[in-house]
Design a protein around this motif. Sequence first.
Motif, PDB file in Angstrom:
ATOM      1  N   ASN A 118       0.504   5.418 -13.824  1.00 11.04           N
ATOM      2  CA  ASN A 118       1.058   6.769 -13.867  1.00 11.04           C
ATOM      3  C   ASN A 118      -0.038   7.830 -13.906  1.00 11.04           C
ATOM      4  O   ASN A 118       0.035   8.835 -13.202  1.00 11.04           O
ATOM      5  N   TRP A 144       1.675   7.443  -4.147  1.00 12.49           N
ATOM      6  CA  TRP A 144       3.032   6.881  -4.108  1.00 12.49           C
ATOM      7  C   TRP A 144       3.329   6.149  -2.810  1.00 12.49           C
ATOM      8  O   TRP A 144       4.397   5.529  -2.671  1.00 12.49           O
ATOM      9  N   ASP A 145       2.398   6.203  -1.850  1.00  9.70           N
ATOM     10  CA  ASP A 145       2.516   5.327  -0.680  1.00  9.70           C
ATOM     11  C   ASP A 145       2.030   3.919  -1.014  1.00  9.70           C
ATOM     12  O   ASP A 145       2.434   2.945  -0.385  1.00  9.70           O
ATOM     13  N   ILE A 157       1.625   2.800  -4.529  1.00 11.96           N
ATOM     14  CA  ILE A 157       2.295   2.319  -5.746  1.00 11.96           C
ATOM     15  C   ILE A 157       3.804   2.380  -5.527  1.00 11.96           C
ATOM     16  O   ILE A 157       4.402   3.462  -5.486  1.00 11.96           O
ATOM     17  N   HIS A 158       4.414   1.240  -5.347  1.00 11.15           N
ATOM     18  CA  HIS A 158       5.869   1.175  -5.172  1.00 11.15           C
ATOM     19  C   HIS A 158       6.369  -0.155  -5.733  1.00 11.15           C
ATOM     20  O   HIS A 158       5.569  -1.025  -6.133  1.00 11.15           O
ATOM     21  N   GLU A 159       7.670  -0.325  -5.752  1.00 10.14           N
ATOM     22  CA  GLU A 159       8.257  -1.500  -6.409  1.00 10.14           C
ATOM     23  C   GLU A 159       7.749  -2.803  -5.799  1.00 10.14           C
ATOM     24  O   GLU A 159       7.466  -3.773  -6.508  1.00 10.14           O
ATOM     25  N   SER A 203       4.799  -3.360  -4.128  1.00 14.21           N
ATOM     26  CA  SER A 203       3.380  -3.634  -4.409  1.00 14.21           C
ATOM     27  C   SER A 203       3.173  -4.011  -5.872  1.00 14.21           C
ATOM     28  O   SER A 203       2.326  -4.856  -6.192  1.00 14.21           O
ATOM     29  N   ILE A 241      10.537   3.022  -9.672  1.00 13.85           N
ATOM     30  CA  ILE A 241       9.877   4.320  -9.600  1.00 13.85           C
ATOM     31  C   ILE A 241      10.938   5.368  -9.914  1.00 13.85           C
ATOM     32  O   ILE A 241      11.893   5.540  -9.142  1.00 13.85           O
ATOM     33  N   GLU A 268      12.046   9.435 -11.466  1.00 16.39           N
ATOM     34  CA  GLU A 268      11.593  10.812 -11.307  1.00 16.39           C
ATOM     35  C   GLU A 268      12.221  11.677 -12.382  1.00 16.39           C
ATOM     36  O   GLU A 268      13.410  11.543 -12.690  1.00 16.39           O
ATOM     37  N   ARG A 320       7.101  11.750 -10.394  1.00 17.85           N
ATOM     38  CA  ARG A 320       7.483  10.345 -10.309  1.00 17.85           C
ATOM     39  C   ARG A 320       6.650   9.520 -11.283  1.00 17.85           C
ATOM     40  O   ARG A 320       5.516   9.869 -11.583  1.00 17.85           O
ATOM     41  N   VAL A 336       6.178   5.179 -12.988  1.00 20.44           N
ATOM     42  CA  VAL A 336       6.499   3.756 -12.945  1.00 20.44           C
ATOM     43  C   VAL A 336       7.114   3.327 -14.272  1.00 20.44           C
ATOM     44  O   VAL A 336       6.574   3.621 -15.338  1.00 20.44           O
TER      45      VAL A 336
END
Length: 276
Positions: free
Chosen positions: A213, A237-238, A240-242, A244, A255, A257, A262, A264
């Motif tokens: 974060n 955020w490109d 760090i996503h669910e 990856s 993720i 908001e 946004r 984690v």
Amino acid sequence: GAVFFLSAHAEKGDDVTLSIENLTFGYNGRAVLTGIGFTLAPGEIVTVAGPNGTGKSSLLKCVTRINPVRSGRITLHGKDTRGMKRADLARHLGYVPQNTHSRFPMSVFDTVLMGRRPHMGWRPSRNDLDTVSRILSELGLADLAVTDFERLSGGQKQKVLLARALAQEADFLILDEPTSSLDLKHQIEVMELVRNLADRHNVGVFMAMHDLNLAARFSDRVLLLHRGKVHGLGKPWDVIHEGSIRDVYGVSAVIAEAGGTRFVIPYPGDRNGGPV
């Protein structure tokens, strides 16, 4: 506050780019890093994230030439750093390790003055002393100038180590877990200071960080390492996503908001990555 003494320095570093090309590192026959490549421009913050043991600190030490690279190269404005003298490299790269302890009592002023070594002769000049005084004042550390470094709190120590790196007047700061031992307030203070140095004074920052974060909030790009290789590199955020987070950390997360930001949220999951 503005670190005004850096303004002239920022112009000097405008055309300097730090480039890592196909870097490989290992020891005892074991590969730790394989095929790492990215560039860092002045004023940009790139954060390397990933689980423990994936090579974050090793990568920082390769960039600063503490670790010898096995293959690939690191260049500053097109010049291979292996051909540079240590003092010349120190004028470009300021390194703040994860843990620093004095072996003997040293005041905050003298600790920061050590950052002037690449510029000093046998003894510090008036300019060296004035530079340290200005840095301490700008970072709100002037009242601690004669305090023993080892008597400081974790947050104060981290600021002093950043001040020492700034005293080098380097183009780039290399920071290893700059918030790891700090409470929430000091984490934000240190990261806002780092962001300010990048935005207002054109200092490029490459740092290792656990907290996804914080990394996403303060970085321009994130380099996500997985088993010593680049899993992703791009806007926070490109990268760090669910998916990856599941692939790299082996945990489920969402993720969310709130307030336009946004963040984690990890949660317990089964082996297939679904919630229980």
